[in-house]
Design an enzyme around this catalytic site. Structure first.
Site, short mmCIF file in Angstrom:
data_model
loop_
_atom_site.label_atom_id
_atom_site.label_comp_id
_atom_site.label_asym_id
_atom_site.label_seq_id
_atom_site.Cartn_x
_atom_site.Cartn_y
_atom_site.Cartn_z
N LEU A 33 0.81 -1.22 0.00
CA LEU A 33 0.00 0.00 0.00
C LEU A 33 0.85 1.27 0.00
O LEU A 33 1.94 1.31 0.58
CB LEU A 33 -0.91 0.01 1.24
CG LEU A 33 -1.88 -1.17 1.35
CD1 LEU A 33 -2.69 -1.07 2.64
CD2 LEU A 33 -2.82 -1.25 0.15
N HIS A 37 -3.50 4.24 -2.52
CA HIS A 37 -4.50 3.31 -1.98
C HIS A 37 -5.23 3.94 -0.79
O HIS A 37 -6.45 3.81 -0.66
CB HIS A 37 -3.83 2.02 -1.48
CG HIS A 37 -3.12 1.23 -2.53
ND1 HIS A 37 -1.75 1.05 -2.54
CD2 HIS A 37 -3.58 0.53 -3.60
CE1 HIS A 37 -1.40 0.29 -3.57
NE2 HIS A 37 -2.49 -0.05 -4.23
P1 AMP Z 1 -3.34 -1.91 -7.20
O1 AMP Z 1 -3.00 -2.35 -5.82
O2 AMP Z 1 -2.20 -1.36 -7.98
O3 AMP Z 1 -4.13 -2.97 -7.96
O4 AMP Z 1 -4.33 -0.69 -7.06
C1 AMP Z 1 -5.50 -0.80 -6.30
C2 AMP Z 1 -6.36 0.42 -6.54
O5 AMP Z 1 -5.63 1.59 -6.19
C3 AMP Z 1 -6.75 0.58 -8.03
O6 AMP Z 1 -8.09 1.03 -8.12
C4 AMP Z 1 -5.78 1.63 -8.51
O7 AMP Z 1 -6.25 2.38 -9.61
C5 AMP Z 1 -5.65 2.49 -7.28
N1 AMP Z 1 -4.39 3.24 -7.33
C6 AMP Z 1 -3.14 2.77 -7.56
N2 AMP Z 1 -2.25 3.77 -7.58
C7 AMP Z 1 -2.94 4.92 -7.34
C8 AMP Z 1 -2.58 6.29 -7.25
N3 AMP Z 1 -1.33 6.70 -7.40
N4 AMP Z 1 -3.56 7.19 -7.00
C9 AMP Z 1 -4.85 6.79 -6.86
N5 AMP Z 1 -5.25 5.50 -6.94
C10 AMP Z 1 -4.31 4.58 -7.18
#
Ligand code: AMP
Length: 284
Positions: A33, A37
């Site tokens: 995280l 997140h």
């Molecule tokens: P992940 O753990 O990479 O699968 O991401 C989980 C959620 O967090 C997904 O909906 C991503 O689009 C969101 N997310 C990842 N990086 C960011 C960020 N820098 N800003 C906002 N949301 C993010």
């Protein structure tokens, strides 16, 4: 914060919470995280009573050549960070819990994945929509939140929810960035120092394209050529795509007629690390 690893426990708990009249919000993640997140937790908390976060590195969305095995994981750190933003329940299933037998049912959203990451990562989005559908049936949330960072993913999930009549609301939250503008990503830890220094030019390139548009350029190919040159002058990274796309269908634009808003997206490999980013442009 309570940690749950079993599907049946989560389903029972969800029924209990909803029967008491409370609204459940879900934040699906793959863990490791970061503030991106955590911003999703803070945003969805405004709209619900109980926040579930899932942490699951989903093998179904990784091709055999991709980084499933080395994807960064640190559950102890994740627990602390989730707790710091007052996640109520952390769903942390094993691969065997979610996929006890080979998954034969695949949720596949057509057409929207014919572009961008759908093209570069065949099968990736089928893995995403399948696991998200499973999470929706397990947590049974009233709402779920995704990041604009994965813009095409959010568009696909919205379409899946509409097409399959999932009874929940989807929110999309803005991209959280490092101070220099690099979009936060769990994969940023892979970057060497020089790659990290170059990675910032991915956003710079998207902004360069946006500024060409805002200063009157209306030739899509000319903007993309300008962006490509800008990126290549500043990095050694390999461009996967630089593209200007519709927000609804994700189709690449060939011109700007009758378009009120669109996205400029980029994906590039810095060494072994593939990064993506996007900016949304609204006319007027
Ligand atoms: P992940 O753990 O990479 O699968 O991401 C989980 C959620 O967090 C997904 O909906 C991503 O689009 C969101 N997310 C990842 N990086 C960011 C960020 N820098 N800003 C906002 N949301 C993010």
């Amino acid at each position: 914060m309570e940690i749950l690893t079993k599907i049946a426990d989560v389903q029972k708990l969800s029924d209990k919470i909803k029967n008491s009249g409370k609204l459940i919000g879900l934040v699906p993640t793959m863990g490791f995280l970061h503030q991106g997140h955590l911003s999703l937790v803070e945003e969805i908390r405004q709209h619900c009573d109980v926040v579930f976060m899932s942490i699951f590195v989903n093998p179904l969305q990784f091709a055999p050549t991709e980084d499933f095995d080395r994807y960064p994981r640190d559950f102890e750190m994740d627990k602390k960070l989730a707790e710091s933003v007052k996640v109520d329940y952390l769903f942390y299933p094993s691969v065997d819990e979610l996929y006890p037998n080979k998954q034969k049912t695949i949720v596949s959203v057509k057409d929207l994945q014919n572009y961008l990451d759908g093209l570069s990562r065949p099968g990736h989005f089928d893995g995403v929509t399948t696991v998200v559908a499973k999470l929706f049936n397990i947590v049974k949330p009233n709402m779920a939140i995704f990041g604009q960072k994965d813009l095409q993913q959010s568009v696909l999930v919205r379409k899946m929810v509409e097409d399959l009549n999932f009874d929940l609301q989807i929110f999309v939250a803005p991209i959280v960035r490092e101070v220099d503008g690099l979009a936060m990503s769990s994969r940023n830890v892979y970057l060497s120092e020089s790659e990290r220094n170059e990675a910032i030019h991915l956003l710079g390139t998207l902004e360069f394209g946006k500024n060409m548009f805002l200063t009157g350029e209306r030739n899509v190919d000319f903007i993309l050529d300008g962006m490509t040159a800008y990126f290549k002058e500043r990095t050694h990274a390999i461009i996967d795509y630089l593209s200007i796309n519709r927000l609804d269908s994700m189709e690449p634009l060939t011109n700007f007629y009758n378009i009120d808003s669109f996205a400029i997206l980029g994906a590039a490999k810095f060494g072994k690390t593939r990064l993506i980013d996007n900016v949304i442009v609204r006319k007027g």
